[in-house]
Design an enzyme around this catalytic site. Structure first.
Site, short mmCIF file in Angstrom:
data_model
loop_
_atom_site.label_atom_id
_atom_site.label_comp_id
_atom_site.label_asym_id
_atom_site.label_seq_id
_atom_site.Cartn_x
_atom_site.Cartn_y
_atom_site.Cartn_z
N HIS A 109 8.42 -27.07 -1.13
CA HIS A 109 7.69 -28.09 -1.77
C HIS A 109 6.50 -27.95 -2.62
CE1 HIS A 109 9.74 -31.14 0.98
NE2 HIS A 109 9.97 -30.14 1.64
N LYS A 163 -13.90 0.49 -4.17
CA LYS A 163 -15.21 1.01 -3.19
C LYS A 163 -16.16 1.64 -3.85
CE LYS A 163 -12.05 1.39 1.16
NZ LYS A 163 -11.87 2.15 2.13
N GLU A 168 0.71 -1.26 0.07
CA GLU A 168 0.10 -0.14 -0.07
C GLU A 168 0.90 1.23 -0.06
OE1 GLU A 168 -4.11 -0.25 1.81
OE2 GLU A 168 -3.08 0.88 3.40
#
Length: 445
Positions: free
Chosen positions: A308, A422, A287
């Site tokens: 792995h 948003k 951010e």
């Protein structure tokens, strides 16, 4: 700083010219942070925060935490992003790995989380967990209207009031919010909740050393004074530019690698307790730096587990990555591999060794392989996992983030891109005030 050691020798030689070239930029960045002259300077209240938290505030936080510990089996921490990640990072790092599988003990409530997603099953299952239980709520939101925590608080507040009664519930709810404005402030004043203030000059991702992180951490039973002491000592150690400033060195080397084509940073741990610390770190750097078409992409792996699954890509994939390894020097306990007469599993050569010794050799072997494979390796050694060291590590990464963002040439303290989704979500949900946006977005569907 003794509790944290930085080693860049297996990274800097991949970008020596770039590293030397950004020295003056780093010095300038440290000056901007110290004097408040850089972009976003109205959000650098975290810089001196560890030395400025009043003893009276710490004492009040501890008193509130004790009240919740005495009266709750569960305490729900409601928040999203920086409003919960820092607390969860510290609590997970300091807690028993299987703490969630034990029943709550007297004066030792479980800290659980809500408002960090919009998962319907998650919410329903949390409600089921809390049915008939004594629980409290710490709700964290500057505005009180952020969608995810607002939904969670409305639902859980209603459940708490039904189970405990409205009068009792008000003493089991603590709000951490704006000092004067916002929906949560207004509600808290009306209902009589105890409140703590989110400082105006500290952004969410830098807020773990404010009540935002300190109260949940204290509720979990950890020593917030030691956490702040570690951060304060790291503040002192990184106050001035120079070769001994490990935050400056880390910021410089990661920018040097970025300018030499290394666009992805993997934060690697060899201790599963640090998984959520990496989640906090990813928000802090993602951010802060991901803007204006710039920024290192922050990712993480939990080793040896992810060797792995991701090991092949790290070893032989595109050479656009570098690793920053968190290594814990001293485990808190000792477990040895036993001898076995039949040795069917073929591991008697490990008999008598501590598990951590095996882990350290896996770490060393991996580093050698990855560096030889073209992956630069930065190593951060932590003396041990305790409150003091984690406080120092938190501040180290925060300070380095501010320096690094300024070297990169961005404002590390804003997040304009976060608002895009948003606006679309509010338009799609037909939120009042978004009528034009609703009409426009529906035309695209």
């Amino acid at each position: 700083m003794k509790s944290i050691q930085l080693n860049i020798q297996d990274a800097v030689y991949f970008a020596e010219k770039q590293f030397e070239a950004n020295k003056d930029q780093a010095t300038e960045a440290i000056t901007k942070l110290a004097e408040g002259t850089g972009a976003g300077s109205d959000f650098i209240g975290w810089v001196n925060l560890p030395k400025e938290v009043p003893a009276e505030l710490v004492a009040r936080i501890e008193k509130t935490a004790e009240r919740l510990r005495e009266n709750c089996e569960y305490v729900v921490c409601i928040g999203i992003g920086g409003s919960y990640l820092g607390a969860k990072a510290v609590i997970t790092a300091l807690s028993d790995s299987f703490a969630d599988y034990y029943a709550p003990a007297p004066k030792s409530p479980k800290v659980v989380y809500a408002g960090q997603n919009i998962g319907e099953e998650y919410t329903a299952e949390l409600q089921k967990l809390l049915e008939g239980k004594k629980f409290g709520i710490i709700v964290i939101s500057k505005s009180g209207t952020t969608t995810e925590p607002a939904i969670a608080f409305r639902i859980l507040k209603d459940q708490l009031e039904k189970q405990a009664g409205k009068e009792a519930a008000k003493d089991l709810i603590v709000a951490i919010t704006d000092a004067n404005k916002g929906a949560l402030r207004a509600m808290s004043d009306k209902e009589g909740y105890e409140t703590y203030v989110i400082p105006d000059n500290v952004g969410g991702r830098f807020s773990v050393l404010t009540p935002v992180g300190l109260l949940p951490i204290a509720v979990a039973g950890h020593d917030i004074k030691k956490l702040l002491a570690g951060a304060a000592d790291m503040l002192t150690a990184t106050e001035h530019p120079g070769p001994d400033n490990i935050a400056e060195t880390y910021a410089r080397v990661r920018n040097a690698l970025y300018n030499n084509g290394k666009k992805i940073e993997l934060l690697v741990n060899y201790n599963p307790k640090l998984h959520y610390f990496a989640e906090w770190w990813k928000q802090l750097y993602g951010e802060s730096e991901g803007k204006e078409g710039k920024g290192i992409f922050p990712a993480s792996v939990d080793n040896t587990t992810d060797l792995h699954s991701m090991g092949q890509w790290i070893q032989e994939g595109e050479r656009t990555i570098f690793e920053t390894v968190l290594s814990v020097k001293k485990p808190a306990v000792s477990v040895r591999v036993p001898e076995n007469a039949e040795n069917l599993d073929g591991i008697n050569y490990l008999a008598g060794k501590n598990i951590d010794e095996v882990n350290k050799m896996a770490e060393l072997g991996t580093k050698i392989a990855h560096v030889e494979g073209g992956v630069p390796n930065i190593r951060i050694e932590l003396d041990k996992l305790d409150e003091y060291t984690l406080g120092a590590l938190i501040y180290f990464f925060e300070k380095a983030c501010g320096i690094s963002g300024y070297i990169l040439g961005v404002n590390p303290f804003n997040q304009p891109g976060v608002e895009a989704y948003k606006k679309n979500m509010f338009a799609l949900l037909e939120k009042p005030g978004y009528e034009k946006e609703t009409e426009a977005i529906k035309a695209k569907l």
